[in-house]
Each structure stands twice: as structure tokens, then as C-alpha cells.
Motif scaffolding. Structure first.
Motif, PDB file in Angstrom:
ATOM      1  N   ALA A 129       0.805  -1.218   0.000  1.00 14.77           N
ATOM      2  CA  ALA A 129       0.000   0.000   0.000  1.00 14.77           C
ATOM      3  C   ALA A 129       0.844   1.276   0.000  1.00 14.77           C
ATOM      4  O   ALA A 129       0.479   2.258  -0.641  1.00 14.77           O
ATOM      5  CB  ALA A 129      -0.980   0.000   1.167  1.00 14.77           C
ATOM      6  N   SER A 130       1.950   1.280   0.716  1.00  9.55           N
ATOM      7  CA  SER A 130       2.797   2.475   0.794  1.00  9.55           C
ATOM      8  C   SER A 130       4.151   2.077   1.362  1.00  9.55           C
ATOM      9  O   SER A 130       4.329   0.957   1.841  1.00  9.55           O
ATOM     10  CB  SER A 130       2.157   3.538   1.690  1.00  9.55           C
ATOM     11  OG  SER A 130       2.200   3.143   3.044  1.00  9.55           O
ATOM     12  N   GLN A 155       0.259  11.000  -1.272  1.00  9.78           N
ATOM     13  CA  GLN A 155       0.020   9.756  -2.002  1.00  9.78           C
ATOM     14  C   GLN A 155      -1.444   9.689  -2.420  1.00  9.78           C
ATOM     15  O   GLN A 155      -2.341   9.796  -1.589  1.00  9.78           O
ATOM     16  CB  GLN A 155       0.387   8.548  -1.129  1.00  9.78           C
ATOM     17  CG  GLN A 155       0.290   7.232  -1.859  1.00  9.78           C
ATOM     18  CD  GLN A 155       0.719   6.050  -1.002  1.00  9.78           C
ATOM     19  OE1 GLN A 155       0.927   6.163   0.200  1.00  9.78           O
ATOM     20  NE2 GLN A 155       0.825   4.899  -1.629  1.00  9.78           N
ATOM     21  N   HIS A 194      -2.810   4.230  -3.595  1.00 13.20           N
ATOM     22  CA  HIS A 194      -2.268   3.507  -2.440  1.00 13.20           C
ATOM     23  C   HIS A 194      -1.678   2.164  -2.862  1.00 13.20           C
ATOM     24  O   HIS A 194      -2.163   1.087  -2.503  1.00 13.20           O
ATOM     25  CB  HIS A 194      -3.320   3.414  -1.343  1.00 13.20           C
ATOM     26  CG  HIS A 194      -3.637   4.777  -0.791  1.00 13.20           C
ATOM     27  ND1 HIS A 194      -2.829   5.396   0.134  1.00 13.20           N
ATOM     28  CD2 HIS A 194      -4.608   5.661  -1.098  1.00 13.20           C
ATOM     29  CE1 HIS A 194      -3.312   6.600   0.399  1.00 13.20           C
ATOM     30  NE2 HIS A 194      -4.396   6.781  -0.340  1.00 13.20           N
TER      31      HIS A 194
END
Length: 114
Positions: free
Chosen positions: A49-50, A94, A97
Motif C-alpha cells: 500500500a505504501s 500519495q 495507495h
């Protein structure tokens, strides 16, 4: 792979992208809203996701992404310099994601970035 993730759909080929780089771990393609003459995204094929969600086992993959950024910068003749950015989380800017690196070059970069 996340079925509702834009980048996962690009990896799967259900959304087209002009791939300028691909290996078994990642792909690189132009950003649809470029902020520099060269603005490419480098994304891992594995959904993370990050950067904040990367675990210690992802260290080799994150290092590989940085190495690929350097390789792509060389192939795009960004000899005068370039910037690699990783936006992390909503406050970090961001918007998709799925971990990704922005490779920007082809013009002087200001500091602070904003």
C-alpha cells in the motif's frame, strides 16, 4: 494484488500503460499528469500500500526499485540530475495507495518541493 487498485490493474494489463521498463519485480511507465519533461512511475508488481506498509522482508524490493530508477534515468539521458520521490500516506501526497516511485527530470528542481 488488489482488484480495486489502479496500479494492480496496470500490472495485470487490464488498464494499458506505455511500459518503458519491466522485469520480474516491477514496471515503469509515464505519469499521466507529468510534473517534469520526464516523469515516470516505478511500481512493484507486488501490492504494497505504501512505503509505511513495507515490512523488513521488502527491503530487497525497495532497493531494487531505487536501482531501477537509476537505470531508467541513465537510459533517458538525465545526466544533469533527477529527483526520485516516494509520497507516503495522505499527508505525504500519495493518491494511489500502491507503493510507487516518481522519477522526475529534464528540468531544474526547486527546493523545498512544496
Amino acid at each position: 494484488m488488489s482488484h480495486d487498485c489502479l496500479f494492480c490493474k496496470i500490472i495485470a494489463g487490464t488498464i494499458p500503460a506505455n511500459r518503458v521498463y519491466e522485469d520480474e519485480y516491477c514496471i515503469g511507465f509515464p505519469d499521466i499528469n507529468p510534473q517534469a519533461p520526464t516523469h515516470l512511475l516505478i511500481i512493484p508488481k507486488q501490492h504494497i500500500a505504501s512505503l509505511a506498509k513495507a515490512d523488513p522482508e521488502h527491503k530487497p524490493l525497495v532497493g531494487h526499485l531505487m536501482s531501477v530508477a537509476t537505470q531508467i534515468a541513465r537510459s533517458h539521458k538525465l545526466d544533469n540530475g533527477y529527483r526520485v520521490v516516494v509520497n507516503t500516506g495522505d499527508h505525504g501526497g500519495q493518491t494511489v495507495h500502491h507503493l510507487h516511485l516518481h522519477l522526475l527530470g529534464g528540468r531544474p528542481m526547486a527546493w523545498p518541493p512544496g
